[in-house]
Design a protein around this motif. Structure first.
Motif, short mmCIF file in Angstrom:
data_model
loop_
_atom_site.label_atom_id
_atom_site.label_comp_id
_atom_site.label_asym_id
_atom_site.label_seq_id
_atom_site.Cartn_x
_atom_site.Cartn_y
_atom_site.Cartn_z
N PHE A 83 -14.89 1.75 -12.46
CA PHE A 83 -14.34 0.87 -11.13
C PHE A 83 -15.12 -0.35 -11.11
O PHE A 83 -15.18 -0.92 -9.87
N ALA A 120 -6.63 -6.52 -5.50
CA ALA A 120 -6.66 -5.05 -4.96
C ALA A 120 -7.92 -4.36 -4.98
O ALA A 120 -8.58 -4.48 -5.94
N PRO A 121 -8.57 -3.57 -4.13
CA PRO A 121 -7.96 -3.43 -2.80
C PRO A 121 -8.15 -4.62 -1.84
O PRO A 121 -9.24 -5.28 -1.94
N GLY A 164 -6.88 -3.84 -11.41
CA GLY A 164 -8.24 -2.99 -11.53
C GLY A 164 -9.60 -3.82 -11.30
O GLY A 164 -9.94 -4.53 -12.04
N GLY A 165 -10.06 -3.76 -10.00
CA GLY A 165 -11.18 -4.31 -9.65
C GLY A 165 -11.16 -5.86 -9.62
O GLY A 165 -12.18 -6.63 -9.70
N GLU A 203 0.70 -1.21 -0.08
CA GLU A 203 -0.05 -0.07 0.20
C GLU A 203 0.80 1.22 -0.07
O GLU A 203 1.77 1.36 0.70
N ASP A 204 0.46 2.23 -0.98
CA ASP A 204 1.23 3.55 -0.94
C ASP A 204 0.66 4.30 0.26
O ASP A 204 -0.38 4.94 0.23
N THR A 251 -10.71 -8.33 -7.15
CA THR A 251 -10.74 -8.30 -5.55
C THR A 251 -10.67 -9.54 -4.79
O THR A 251 -10.68 -9.87 -3.59
#
Lengths: 281, 751
Positions: free
Chosen positions: B686, B733-734, B710-711, B438-439, B713
């Motif tokens: 998203f 992610a997330p 992207g999407g 995680e940034d 999960t």
């Protein structure tokens, strides 16, 4: 999950004293917030004005617009009003903003419906700049800006949410729909490289006991603009304590941070009835 | 009440029957242009759920249909000589002719006035004489046209060209045949509808149709009832192996374009749309007759509850619209699959896919899986619930054949596709799930915080195939914000060397990044791309276009600056190498410096570094080549790029394929596909797997190993994307705040 209650400011014909006294009753009953909807061409009270009145008769309860149709307003005066309300209430305001779903609110307005999404994005960026730079804010305010949330689950709306705000307000309905939308909200936040987790809020409508019929009529009227979907939305009206508790549990399980339950009638006894349905009294 | 129904098809007749049953006081007239026996078409297909609705709505007509149904369970896919079946579906079909005859008789029997051979020139005349006018007048509804100002219809011609045929061969499943002719691919949609007939619809893309010479018949010379005999003869031969000597039969059969009908409103005053007049959904997911008869049930029920027309029609619409929306969405996804599948055929798809380097395309199990899961509502788990044995067989095939596992000791229970190993260049990953750190935006002078290092190590211990350290800047000025971590000092390298020294971990990769026009912004805790108030630094980009409102115009990159950018990337790559990172990913995505060269939206140069896609690749390739030179050959190199700008006039699909192929030719072992953020005006998407479509284009268009994010999960999402051939590995992610596997690790031991 926090649980708030709507003011009856969006119910046609709600008496002024009932609207103001509602806020005091909500605070006494233990709700986390009072919230207001926004319409122009409808028999309701303006949300920032209503929340200012609520702020004057309460001490701790949070104040929420869910949502305010920001593109109908000029951005610097809006920034000023919002900052003033947040300051005067001691930092209790959460500004939920969206483009609004109804075309007729724009028809009499000097700002056109076209381009309202881009306009909202610019307004959010601009207000944050104005507040944080101290350009438009009472210097005695307890914080630089209120919490900002965005309504609307479309891709562009979620991109706006992730760019410049603190989270998302869902438009209600079953918890499983919220859970799906929340996945997209978290994805948008993560895609943008925002650290942490956004706030995700939602709302529901309540008319308990004898108020169920009148509440349903209100829902059908308020959502008439959705045409064939009004009946479905009205079917979501919570009319029993069990229904309330099921919705609350569903939303809590889905990761909702704050659920606002709006009254579909302006009967002040609904505040205590709802608190009792929640098992608070 | 007086009700007039325009159109004596199944929808109109069924409305008449149900109205007379539920409200015998209603005066019902059906007006039909054709004669009772002027029936075109073969079978119509229903789901089991619809059948029980028909039984509830009118048991008499349902009983009369009882003997006429063909019922079956499986879907069958025939592709390259192999046959694969999926169970767990329940279908039934009936001859359109038989259905109409039963409904015609029944309508008369319950007292409806059914008038055949009655042409209605202007529905407005009827509207005034009746309480309710039901427009069940079909795809080309004259009523819809007459009141189009209210209905606001949208007609979209989409998909391939098709011809509706029958055959005297009785298939025993909903059968899809994919037939690769010399001129390109054809597909047939087939289902039985009686004990001696099946519906047989053939589709092909328009260029294939022309290349096959099927455009020779002038359709305007065919009168209703005529067949395109040339087409039937051609297809008889093309599908001969599947027909076992049986015949293709025509019945008013000619090549048609599919039109999807949508209407903004279904009601105008006392006129209401029903069936095909209101909506159509492509035949690859079911029949319009089913929808029309469900409409009839909903409308008649609504009318039986109230004399008030307005609320009744509202109730009908509220009941039907959400269901129709759902079906039309499923049809859209299905059409999208049929549009894209030629790229799954590899070099054999001569006409449809000109890309030369793709090998043989999808093997039959993967091809069938891709078809069966073309709706986003059917994923790996959902298909397993319908047919566990099939998914077990597919998982086994993937683990043991496609991936090449241990054949001596076959799996007792094969691992799901997400848990199979994969080679990324010289590096074997244990599974297909990638986790990104995680940034946190908490670095100081580029040095990673303890929290970021812990985060990376926790993920590397959690069972992922690969962990990616996100966006380490190649220089101080390359940082997007002062809170970004970097890899531009020896101290940074040392900090990461300590992390990588941990044993028993997954491979850890690093993204090296230059923020370009997005540099010098405030930490992202305060929002995205908000310029620093003080202490900012110069930004560089392909062209002098500010990234966000309020940020200063970046300096267009010159020769000297490019040399410095190259040197920074090389130095960072050397540090990454020496620190022990297992994979290096060069960041050319999301509006950063290299990304600004790739997209025509942000590269407006007229020199050698701007223009067509080859010119726009110049600078990114200079950096890639320089990095490849110092990055060890025994460690994989990846490039991340935005394969779709999600903005008008951005990269084309052809550009994306060319870019991915070029990166690979220059030594990239992996292409990481993302999209958007080229400008702040990008149209976000998203939804689930929102980059799967562009990843699919890149992977199967350029033939490259593809990472998608992207999407995505869950690992079930990874199963779906990997087995379906849309990507090879996926960033999950997330993550939930507490991922289940982490919770399990933290659980106290049983002792």
């Amino acid at each position: 999950m926090d649980i708030g209650i709507g003011l009856p400011a969006g119910v046609p014909g709600a008496p002024p004293d009932v609207v103001v006294d509602w806020a005091r009753r909500a605070e006494d009953a233990g709700f986390a917030s009072v919230a207001c909807v926004d319409r122009v061409r409808y028999d309701n009270y303006e949300p920032l004005i209503s929340l200012a009145a609520a702020a004057a008769v309460t001490q701790r309860i949070e104040l929420v617009t869910s949502i305010l149709i920001a593109p109908l307003r000029e951005v610097t005066t809006l920034a000023k009003q919002v900052a003033s309300l947040d300051a005067l209430s001691g930092g209790r305001l959460t500004l939920g903003a969206a483009i609004g779903a109804r075309g007729d609110d724009y028809e009499m307005n000097e700002f056109s419906k076209a381009g309202r999404g881009d306009r909202l994005a610019e307004q959010l960026d601009r207000m944050v700049e104005l507040w944080e730079d101290g350009t438009i804010t009472p210097s005695a305010a307890s914080r630089s800006r209120p919490r900002l949330l965005v309504g609307g689950a479309s891709g562009p709306s979620l991109a706006r949410m992730a760019r410049s705000t603190d989270g998302y307000i869902h438009n209600g309905g079953p918890a499983r729909g919220f859970a799906r939308a929340r996945d997209e909200v978290l994805t948008a936040w993560h895609e943008g490289g925002r650290p942490g987790t956004p706030q995700t809020w939602s709302m529901g409508y309540v008319a308990l006991g004898d108020a169920a019929g009148a509440g349903r009529d209100y829902m059908l009227d308020y959502y008439a603009f959705t045409g064939p979907y009004a009946v479905r939305i009205a079917d979501g009206l919570l009319t029993t304590p069990l229904g309330v508790r099921e919705l609350v549990q569903g939303y809590a399980d889905a990761g909702c941070d704050h659920l606002m339950l709006f009254p579909a009638v302006a009967d002040p006894d609904q505040v205590e009835a709802l608190a009792s349905a929640l098992g608070w009294s | 009440m007086k009700v007039t129904i325009l159109g004596g098809g199944p929808g109109g007749l069924y409305t008449a029957i149900l109205l007379r049953r539920l409200r015998p006081d209603t005066d019902v007239t059906v007006l039909e242009r054709n004669a009772p026996d002027d029936t075109f078409g073969f079978g119509v297909v229903f789901s089991a759920a619809t059948l029980s609705e028909l039984e509830d709505a009118d048991p008499v007509s349902y009983d009369r249909m009882a003997g006429a149904w063909a019922r079956w369970d499986p879907v069958e896919v025939r592709y390259r000589g192999e046959v694969l079946r999926a169970g767990g579906n329940r279908f039934a079909a009936i001859s359109r002719h038989v259905l109409l005859r039963i409904l015609q008789e029944r309508a008369v029997e319950v007292g409806a006035d059914v008038r055949f051979r009655t042409e209605v020139d202007d529905p407005a005349g009827l509207q005034a004489e009746t309480d309710l006018l039901v427009a069940a007048d079909g795809l080309n509804s004259a009523t819809r046209r007459r009141y189009e100002h209210t209905f606001e219809p949208r007609l979209t011609v989409e998909g391939s060209t098709f011809i509706w045929l029958g055959t005297d061969k009785v298939f025993d499943a909903f059968t899809f045949i994919f037939q690769e002719a010399d001129v390109g691919p054809f597909q047939a949609h087939i289902y039985p509808f009686s004990d001696d007939r099946s519906t047989f619809i053939v589709e092909c893309a328009r260029p294939v149709w022309r290349a096959a010479g099927l455009d020779g018949t002038d359709a305007s010379t065919l009168v209703p009832g005529d067949n395109d005999e040339h087409a039937i003869a051609y297809l008889q031969e093309l599908f001969a192996d599947h027909l076992d000597g049986h015949q293709l039969l025509g019945n008013n059969s000619k090549w048609l374009d599919w039109t999807t009908v949508r209407n903004r409103r279904w009601r105008h005053e006392n006129v209401v749309l029903l069936g095909d007049a209101a909506h159509t959904a492509h035949f690859s997911i079911g029949s319009g007759t089913k929808l029309a008869m469900e409409d009839a049930i909903a409308l008649s029920r609504a009318l039986s509850r109230t004399d008030d027309l307005g609320p009744a029609i509202s109730a009908y619409e509220s009941d039907r619209r959400p269901q129709v929306d759902r079906i039309q969405e499923a049809a859209r996804e299905s059409l999208a699959w049929f549009d894209r599948y030629p790229r799954y055929l590899g070099t054999r798809a001569a006409v449809a896919s000109p890309t030369p380097t793709l090998g043989d395309g999808f093997a039959p199990p993967r091809f069938a899986y891709s078809l069966l899961t073309r709706s986003s509502r059917v994923d790996h788990d959902n298909l397993r619930r319908r047919d566990p044995d099939l998914v077990l067989a597919l998982d086994r095939w993937f683990a043991e054949v496609a991936v090449g596992g241990n054949h001596e000791r076959p799996h007792l229970l094969p691992p799901p596709p997400s848990a199979t190993p994969v080679d990324v260049g010289p590096l074997r990953l244990a599974n297909r799930a990638v986790l990104a750190g995680e940034d946190r935006q908490d670095a100081v002078d580029g040095a990673p915080s303890a929290a970021l290092r812990d985060d990376v190590l926790t993920r590397a211990a959690g069972g992922a195939g690969l962990v990616l350290v996100p966006r380490l800047a190649v220089s101080a000025d390359a940082r997007a914000t002062p809170a970004d971590a970097g890899l531009y000092t020896d101290a940074h390298a040392q900090a990461w060397r300590d992390v990588l020294a941990a044993t028993g971990r997954a491979p850890i990769g690093v993204q090296l990044s230059h923020a370009g026009p997005r540099a010098s912004m405030r930490p992202r805790t305060e929002g995205l791309d908000r310029p620093l108030r003080t202490g900012g630094w110069e930004r560089v980009a392909a062209s002098p276009l500010p990234y966000s409102p309020g940020s200063d115009t970046p300096t267009p990159l010159g020769d000297e600056q490019l040399a410095a950018v190259e040197a920074d990337h090389v130095a960072a790559a050397e540090r990454a190498r020496d620190a022990g990172f297992d994979l290096l990913e060069l960041d050319a995505a999301h509006g950063g410096l290299l990304a600004s060269f790739l997209s025509p939206l942000t590269n407006q140069r007229h020199d050698a570094w701007g223009g067509d896609v080859a010119a726009r690749l110049t600078v990114p390739l200079r950096v890639l080549d320089a990095v490849r030179d110092v990055w060890p050959q025994d460690r994989p190199l990846s490039v991340r790029f935005s394969a779709h700008d999600r903005a008008p006039r951005g990269l084309t699909a052809g550009d994306a394929v060319a870019i991915a192929a070029t990166f690979t030719a220059h030594g990239a072992d992996l292409v990481h596909v993302v999209s958007g953020q080229t400008t702040t005006r990008h149209l976000g998407d998203f939804s689930r797997w929102f980059n799967a479509e562009v990843a699919d284009i890149v992977r199967n268009g350029a033939g490259v190993t593809t990472l998608v994010s992207g999407g995505v999960t869950s690992v079930a999402d990874v199963d779906h994307l990997v087995l379906g051939g849309r990507a090879d590995i996926c960033v999950v992610a997330p993550l939930p705040a507490e991922p289940p596997w982490l919770a399990a690790r933290r659980a106290p031991s049983p002792s």
